[in-house]
Structures are given as structure tokens and as C-alpha cells.
Scaffold this active site. Structure first.
Site, mmCIF file in Angstrom:
data_model
loop_
_atom_site.group_PDB
_atom_site.id
_atom_site.type_symbol
_atom_site.label_atom_id
_atom_site.label_comp_id
_atom_site.label_asym_id
_atom_site.label_seq_id
_atom_site.Cartn_x
_atom_site.Cartn_y
_atom_site.Cartn_z
ATOM 1 C CG ASP A 196 3.668 37.100 19.296
ATOM 2 O OD1 ASP A 196 3.418 36.893 18.101
ATOM 3 O OD2 ASP A 196 3.028 37.904 19.988
ATOM 4 C CG HIS A 252 4.251 32.529 16.066
ATOM 5 N ND1 HIS A 252 5.245 33.472 15.882
ATOM 6 C CD2 HIS A 252 3.328 33.116 16.886
ATOM 7 C CE1 HIS A 252 4.935 34.565 16.540
ATOM 8 N NE2 HIS A 252 3.789 34.389 17.171
ATOM 9 C CE1 TYR A 301 -0.062 42.444 16.925
ATOM 10 C CE2 TYR A 301 -1.317 42.044 18.925
ATOM 11 C CZ TYR A 301 -0.540 41.570 17.884
ATOM 12 O OH TYR A 301 -0.240 40.226 17.806
#
Length: 463
Positions: A237, A440, A383
Site C-alpha cells: 500500500d 491486501h 492522499y
């Protein structure tokens, strides 16, 4: 006339070929290291004038004020006003309210009554804090076992990084494997696992412009501060992207790079990714073809799973403020990812398959770290700061990673990138594998499997 047409056509094709070749050369050309300030200050403006970096490395107490726990229990005791799910629906519309009621009840009546036990568990690894570029950075420092050292295993420093919506809690079963070593590996690891800036116990930036490249600088400086001039990097990630930036920007420090979510966001990588989606047989062997879903799979992934990223990249404070003092909303928002990102098939189950891979205690430990540190908003700002023109303009993605690289793909990861697409970013890719299970969060979900792949890479790379 015909000859003239043919000559015109040939000339036109030659011109197109020349332009195409020029564009190809430009797309594939390696980038230049951007001019980054390795000592840039990211703390509050009020503190900048008198700022002098405290380089002390101190043990850090992660104890939570009992008043915070009492207030949380009070909030969880309020009558729930949840919207009943549609009939026959699991997690297709998001976190199922019936399952959320069970989670809240367990959180309030079981988990919080044994909070002392959970807090003791979180303290079982050694926590530290130091100040880097105006930010207080928290990290776990786990040293190799005495038994492994007695066996003569080679000790390698490892920078281990999590992502969103994870925390260092993901590594509690993975780190002991790394520090203990195994009979199959000649290596053992001294692990530094930081909370990313703005996550958990690490301070977030007070200024804009703090994206993955700037985080990479901070974490590289952390490793140097701790005395590690050479180290290995592992992450998934955000940990994968930040790790890639560390390896690209500081090749002199990185011995090797391993990721469970390798990607290539360079211009050539993006072009090749599109080609691989249109013509998968050019890039993928038949044995692993089922890992790569083509344009349809990418479109479905974007439509079903990337809405959160759009919100967090554009309006992180809006959603952050909605969650920061809202424990039930926070649990719903975070835990839903541990359903669909572990296996997309779980979304059809009434409970989202949450306990197929995790326990409620594991999931709530992770949520609690966000809650007690008030870090949901600062975590989501990464982000916004990483998905903008200023960050893209640095062109770090166009810098090839010269260190030996290992990439593994767990079956249910959000998106897989074939080796052919990775080639210009990772010219020294020495280890590439496909795992037939897992999603994930492999360090959290299948720590033994991730450990075996990581150590196989290190062994093969002879780091």
C-alpha cells in the site's frame, strides 16, 4: 499518381515512426533526481523560529488515558441509529448494519472490558520516538533474537512500512518471524517499523506539500538517525509507494526493495499497463493469467473500490472531521476495507467475511490506534498531498530503482502489475512470485507466507 501516393504514404509512415520513436524515447528516458530539501521543516509555523531538532531517541509510552476509554465506552453505549440493510444484501452496499451492531456490542461489552490486556499486548514490542524535520516520529524497534545471532545468521536492518487503513498493528505476527529467523534462511532482521507521519503515534505535517517523496525523506533520515546507512525496504500500500521513493531517491542507502504491491507509475509504466490490459498475452504467461483482469477488471475495481481514494485525495478534512469523534463511523469506514480488500468475494457475505482471516480483537486494535490518537484526518491527507500536480512534477516514478528488487502478488490484491510493465522501473527485478491466496494485508493476514517470500528474495539477492 499512384507512385506519388505511395511515396507520400511511405513518407507519412516514416514521419509517424520517427515521432513515435521520439515519444518512446522520451517516455522511457530515466528521470533525474528532484531537488528535495532533506532537512525541510514540516512542524507548526509557531515553532519554526526557535526550532532546534531534538535528536534524542527515547522510549515511547503508548498508554491511553483511562478517561479516553471511559468516554469511548459511553459513546458506544448510546442507542444505535443504523439504517437496516436491504434484504438479501451482504457488504455490497458497504458495511452491513447488522454486522456493525455485532462489532459495536463486542467492542463495548468485551473488548473495552479487557482493554488493559489489549494495551499490554500492543506494548509487547518496543516503542520509541524521535524528532525528524519538525515531526515527532514513532517507531517500533525489534532486534534479532539472541538464538539467531548465535547461529551466525547475517543481520540486516529493515525499514518496514504499513499503509492505509492499516497501522503498525499489522506487523505484530510478522515482526517476530523476521527477528527469530528460520532454518531456511541465512538472514535475520533488525526491524524498524515506523508509524507513517500522520498515522497513529507519529505527528502529521502542519504544511501542505507533504507527499510520498517528502515522507520518504523523513523515513530515510530516521534510518540514518538510528545508525543504519544501508538497509532493506519492505512495504505494501503506501508502504510500497514510499518504499519505492526511498529506493529511487536514496540508492546509496538501500540494499534491496521488496513489496507485496509493486507498481510502476512512470509514463512508460502507465503506457505499458494500458497495453497489458488490452493485450495481456504480450505481458502475462498462461499460468498466472487469472491474476490479471484486463480493462473490465480495472474498470470494475475503479468503480467499486476507489471512491474512498477520490474523496481522500480531494476532501480529506471533510470525511476526516465526520469520523474523528465518531467511533462507530470510524469502525464502519475502516473495517469495511478489511472485508473487500482481503477477498472481494466476501462482500456477498452478511458478515463481510471479517472473521475468516481476522479476529474482532485484531480489527479493533487497529481501529483503536486511529481513534485514541485522533489520526484519521491526518492519515487521509497523504492522499491529497500525493495525488496532485506538485507531487507528480517531481517525477520520482521515472527514477529507476537500481537496488535488487522482489515483488510478490497475493491473489486478491486490488490490482496486479505484470513484470513486463515493471521492467523500466525495476531493472534489477530478481524475484517475482504469485501467491494463490491472500489479499491486501498479507503481513496481518498471512504473515508466514509473506515472511517466506521476503526471505526467499533476500536469499536470492544475496544482500
Amino acid at each position: 499518381m499512384a507512385n506519388l501516393f505511395v511515396r507520400f504514404l511511405i513518407g507519412g509512415l516514416a514521419m509517424l515512426a520517427a515521432i513515435g520513436y521520439k515519444n518512446y524515447r522520451e517516455l522511457s528516458a530515466p528521470g533525474k533526481r528532484p531537488e528535495l530539501d532533506n532537512n525541510a521543516y514540516w512542524g507548526p509555523e509557531l515553532s519554526k523560529q526557535n526550532y532546534k531538532e531534538n535528536k534524542a531517541i527515547l522510549p515511547y509510552d503508548i498508554s491511553v488515558n483511562p478517561e479516553v476509554i471511559a468516554d469511548l465506552k459511553s459513546q458506544l453505549s448510546r442507542p444505535l441509529k443504523l439504517q437496516a440493510p436491504l434484504e438479501g444484501v451482504g457488504f455490497e452496499y458497504g458495511f452491513n448494519a447488522n454486522e456493525l451492531q455485532k462489532v459495536v456490542k463486542y467492542w463495548r461489552d468485551t473488548y473495552l472490558t479487557k482493554w488493559g490486556e489489549r494495551e499490554k499486548y500492543l506494548k509487547k514490542l518496543d516503542h520509541y520516538q524521535t524528532e525528524i524535520q519538525g515531526l515527532k516520529i514513532h517507531f517500533i524497534h525489534a532486534k534479532p533474537s539472541k538464538e539467531a545471532i548465535k547461529k551466525g545468521k547475517k543481520v540486516l536492518p529493515l525499514l518496514l512500512m504499513h499503509g492505509w487503513p492499516g497501522t503498525v498493528r499489522e506487523f505484530y505476527d510478522f515482526i517476530p518471524l523476521l527477528t527469530a529467523g528460520s532454518d531456511k534462511s541465512d538472514y535475520v532482521f533488525e526491524v524498524i517499523a515506523p508509524s507513517l507521519p500522520g498515522y497513529g503515534w507519529s505527528q502529521g505535517s502542519s504544511k501542505t506539500g507533504f507527499g510520498v517523496a517528502q515522507v520518504a525523506v523523513v523515513l530515510r533520515n530516521l534510518m540514518v538517525r538510528l545508525g543504519f546507512e544501508k538497509f532493506v525496504v519492505q512495504g505494501g500500500d503506501w508502504g510500497s509507494l514510499i518504499g519505492s521513493n526511498v529506493a529511487s531517491l536514496f540508492p546509496e542507502n538501500v540494499l534491496g526493495y521488496h513489496s507485496n504491491m509493486c507498481g510502476n507509475n512512470s509514463p512508460m509504466g502507465s503506457l505499458k499497463l494500458m497495453l497489458s490490459l488490452a493485450f495481456p498475452r504480450w505481458f502475462v504467461d498462461e499460468q498466472n493469467a487469472h491474476f490479471y483482469k484486463g480493462f473490465g477488471g480495472l474498470f470494475g475495481f475503479i468503480m467499486e473500490e476507489m471512491g474512498y481514494a477520490h474523496i481522500q485525495a480531494s476532501k480529506p478534512d471533510t470525511i476526516g472531521n465526520a469520523l474523528i469523534d465518531n467511533p462507530i463511523g470510524l469502525a464502519s469506514y475502516i473495517a469495511e476495507k478489511f472485508s473487500t480488500w482481503t477477498n472481494p468475494a466476501f462482500k456477498t457475505l452478511p458478515d463481510g467475511g471479517l472473521t475468516k482471516r481476522f479476529t474482532y480483537d485484531q480489527l479493533l486494535d487497529n481501529i483503536m490506534i486511529y481513534y485514541v490518537t485522533n489520526s484519521i484526518t491526518t492519515s487521509m491527507r497523504l492522499y491529497s498531498e500525493s495525488m496532485n500536480k506538485a507531487q507528480f512534477a517531481l517525477s520520482v516514478d521515472s527514477l529507476p530503482i537500481t537496488a535488487k528488487t522482489g515483488c510478490t502478488r497475493f491473489a486478491h490484491e486490488l490490482l496486479h502489475v505484470p513484470d513486463g510493465v515493471l521492467a523500466n522501473k525495476f531493472p534489477n527485478l530478481v524475484h517475482s512470485t504469485h501467491q494463490q491466496d491472500g489479499g491486501h494485508f498479507p503481513a496481518f493476514e498471512l504473515p508466514q507466507q509473506l515472511y517466506e517470500d521476503f526471505t526467499a528474495f533476500v536469499q536470492k539477492a544475496e544482500l
